[in-house]
Design an enzyme around this catalytic site. Structure first.
Site, PDB file in Angstrom:
ATOM      1  N   ASP A   8      11.731 -14.644  10.406  1.00 46.95           N
ATOM      2  CA  ASP A   8      12.982 -15.127  11.009  1.00 46.95           C
ATOM      3  C   ASP A   8      13.888 -13.966  11.437  1.00 46.95           C
ATOM      4  OD1 ASP A   8      12.051 -17.606  10.478  1.00 46.95           O
ATOM      5  OD2 ASP A   8      13.631 -18.207   9.097  1.00 46.95           O
TER       6      ASP A   8
ATOM      7  N   ARG B  89       0.835  -1.213   0.000  1.00 51.92           N
ATOM      8  CA  ARG B  89       0.000   0.000   0.000  1.00 51.92           C
ATOM      9  C   ARG B  89       0.873   1.268   0.000  1.00 51.92           C
ATOM     10  NH1 ARG B  89      -1.501   3.106   4.420  1.00 51.92           N
ATOM     11  NH2 ARG B  89      -3.494   4.205   4.290  1.00 51.92           N
TER      12      ARG B  89
ATOM     13  N   VAL C 210       4.009   1.563  -0.969  1.00 50.52           N
ATOM     14  CA  VAL C 210       4.744   1.675  -2.239  1.00 50.52           C
ATOM     15  C   VAL C 210       3.824   2.249  -3.319  1.00 50.52           C
ATOM     16  CG1 VAL C 210       5.710   0.284  -4.140  1.00 50.52           C
ATOM     17  CG2 VAL C 210       6.447  -0.146  -1.784  1.00 50.52           C
TER      18      VAL C 210
HETATM   19  O1  F6P Z   1       9.658 -17.338   6.161  1.00 50.20           O
HETATM   20  C1  F6P Z   1      10.564 -17.994   6.993  1.00 50.20           C
HETATM   21  C2  F6P Z   1       9.971 -19.294   7.428  1.00 50.20           C
HETATM   22  O2  F6P Z   1       8.719 -19.072   8.003  1.00 50.20           O
HETATM   23  C3  F6P Z   1      10.878 -20.068   8.367  1.00 50.20           C
HETATM   24  O3  F6P Z   1      10.742 -19.657   9.704  1.00 50.20           O
HETATM   25  C4  F6P Z   1      10.429 -21.482   8.127  1.00 50.20           C
HETATM   26  O4  F6P Z   1      11.472 -22.378   8.358  1.00 50.20           O
HETATM   27  C5  F6P Z   1      10.062 -21.487   6.680  1.00 50.20           C
HETATM   28  O5  F6P Z   1       9.780 -20.154   6.336  1.00 50.20           O
HETATM   29  C6  F6P Z   1       8.901 -22.368   6.332  1.00 50.20           C
HETATM   30  O6  F6P Z   1       8.781 -22.384   4.955  1.00 50.20           O
HETATM   31  P1  F6P Z   1       7.517 -22.976   4.192  1.00 50.20           P
HETATM   32  O7  F6P Z   1       6.387 -22.029   4.406  1.00 50.20           O
HETATM   33  O8  F6P Z   1       7.942 -23.030   2.776  1.00 50.20           O
HETATM   34  O9  F6P Z   1       7.232 -24.297   4.807  1.00 50.20           O
END
Ligand code: F6P
Length: 317
Positions: free
Chosen positions: A126, A19, A21
Site C-alpha cells: 500500500d 537476508r 539483516v
Molecule cells: O498489505 C496490505 C494489503 O495488501 C492491502 O492492500 C489489503 O487491503 C490488505 O492487505 C488485504 O489483507 P488480507 O491479506 O488480510 O486480506
C-alpha cells in the site's frame, strides 16, 4: 549486543531484507532469531535461529520465509506479557520488525513501552508508511498490476470495451495512481480524491462519440468496489463493461530489482542502527539516501498528494 530477533509481514522484498539483516548481523558477530508467524509467534515463543547459510537462495522469493499473521492478541496486555517473556527467555537484545502500519505499531510498543531496542523496516504494497517515500513491496506490486493491465488492454482494445480494474490499497491510492500512469489508463479512482460519476460517464460518452471506444478505469479497493462502478457506468451510459479484481497477486511475486536493492540497504542499515544503540526508529530512503523517521511518526496516517499525477493522467488520456 549478542542476539536480536526479527519478525515480518509478507510482501515482495521481505526475504531479501531478512537476508540482509542476518548477514549484516553475522558480520558484527550478532546471532539472529526469526520469529515465526509475526506477533502470534512472538506470543507463543515460536522462534528459529537464522544463519548466513539458512538465508541463502531467498533473495528472489516473494512472501516471507518466516510466515506471518495478523495478530490482534499482541495489542492486548496479556499478549504483550507473553511476548515480553519470550523476548527475555531468548535473551534478545534488540528487535527488527519488517512490515506496514500494524507491524510498525507493534514495533513502537516494544520500543517505547517495554524499552526493547527496536528498528522498523517499512514493507507494504500500500506504500502508506508515513514519511517514507517507498516501502518494500510497493514497486513489485505496481509492476505486477501493470503487467495485468497490459494484458487486459489487449482484449479491451480488441473488443472495444470498458474495463474497471480494482487494485489493492485500503486507505492509499498509491498502486492505483502508479498503474494508471504506467498502464496508460483513462481514470484512477482513489481514496485521496473525490470523483463525480456523472462527469466520468459524460466523458466516456463524449469520448465514444469521437471514436474512443476502449477505456481502462483503475479503482483502489479503499475507494469503491469495481463491480459497483462498472454497473453504474452501464446504467448511465448503456455501454457494456467488464470487471477485473487483481487482489492478492499484487502482494506476491518475485521482487523487482528496486525492491531487492532497497531491501539490502534498509536491512543492513537497520542492524547498524541497533548495533549503535538506536531504537524506536523506522529506516527509509529519502532522495536516494538512508535516513530514519521516529516510529511514532511512521505509524501516523499517510496522505499522498495525487492532484498533479491525476491531472497528468487526464492530460494523457
Ligand atoms: O498489505 C496490505 C494489503 O495488501 C492491502 O492492500 C489489503 O487491503 C490488505 O492487505 C488485504 O489483507 P488480507 O491479506 O488480510 O486480506
Amino acid at each position: 549486543m549478542k542476539r536480536i530477533g526479527i519478525l515480518t509481514r509478507d510482501c515482495a522484498g521481505v526475504n531479501a531484507a531478512i537476508r540482509s539483516v542476518v548477514r549484516t548481523a553475522d558480520f558484527f558477530g550478532i546471532e539472529v532469531m526469526g520469529v515465526l508467524r509475526g506477533y502470534e509467534g512472538l506470543i507463543s515463543g515460536d522462534f528459529i535461529p537464522l544463519s548466513r547459510r539458512s538465508v541463502s537462495g531467498i533473495i528472489n522469493l516473494g512472501g516471507t520465509i518466516l510466515k506471518t499473521s495478523r495478530s490482534k492478541k499482541f495489542f492486548t496486555e496479556t499478549g504483550q506479557k507473553y511476548a515480553l517473556q519470550n523476548i527475555k527467555k531468548n535473551q534478545l537484545d534488540g528487535f527488527i520488525v519488517i512490515g506496514g502500519n500494524g507491524s510498525l505499531s507493534g514495533a513502537h510498543i516494544l520500543a517505547k513501552k517495554y524499552n526493547i531496542p527496536t528498528i522498523g523496516i517499512p514493507a507494504t504494497i500500500d506504500n502508506d508508511v508515513n514519511g517514507v517515500d517507498l516501502s518494500l513491496g510497493a514497486d513489485t506490486a505496481v509492476n505486477v498490476a501493470m503487467d495485468a493491465i497490459d494484458k487486459i488492454r489487449d482484449t479491451a482494445m480488441s473488443l472495444e470495451r470498458i474495463f474497471v480494474i480494482e487494485v489493492m490499497g485500503r486507505d492509499c491510492g498509491y498502486i492505483a495512481m502508479q498503474v494508471a500512469l504506467a498502464g496508460g489508463c483513462e481514470e484512477a479512482l482513489v481514496p485521496e480524491k473525490d470523483f463525480d460519476l456523472d462527469e466520468m460517464c459524460a466523458q466516456i460518452i463524449e469520448g465514444n462519440a469521437k471514436g474512443k471506444v476502449s477505456w481502462i478505469i483503475v479503482v483502489a479497493e479503499g475507494k469503491a468496489k469495481a463491480s459497483a462502478i462498472a454497473s453504474a457506468i452501464t446504467e448511465k451510459t448503456g455501454l457494456e463493461t467488464r470487471v477485473a479484481v487483481l487482489g492478492h497477486i499484487q502482494r506476491g511475486g518475485n521482487p523487482t530489482a528496486l525492491d531487492r536493492v532497497m531491501a539490502a540497504r534498509l536491512g543492513s542499515y537497520a542492524v547498524n542502527l541497533l548495533y549503535k544503540g538506536k531504537s524506536n526508529l523506522c529506516v527509509a530512503l529519502k532522495d536516494g539516501n538512508l535516513t530514519t523517521i521516529p516510529l511514532e511518526i511512521a505509524i501516523q496516517p499517510k496522505r499522498i498528494d495525487v492532484e498533479s499525477d491525476y491531472a497528468l493522467i487526464k492530460l494523457l488520456t
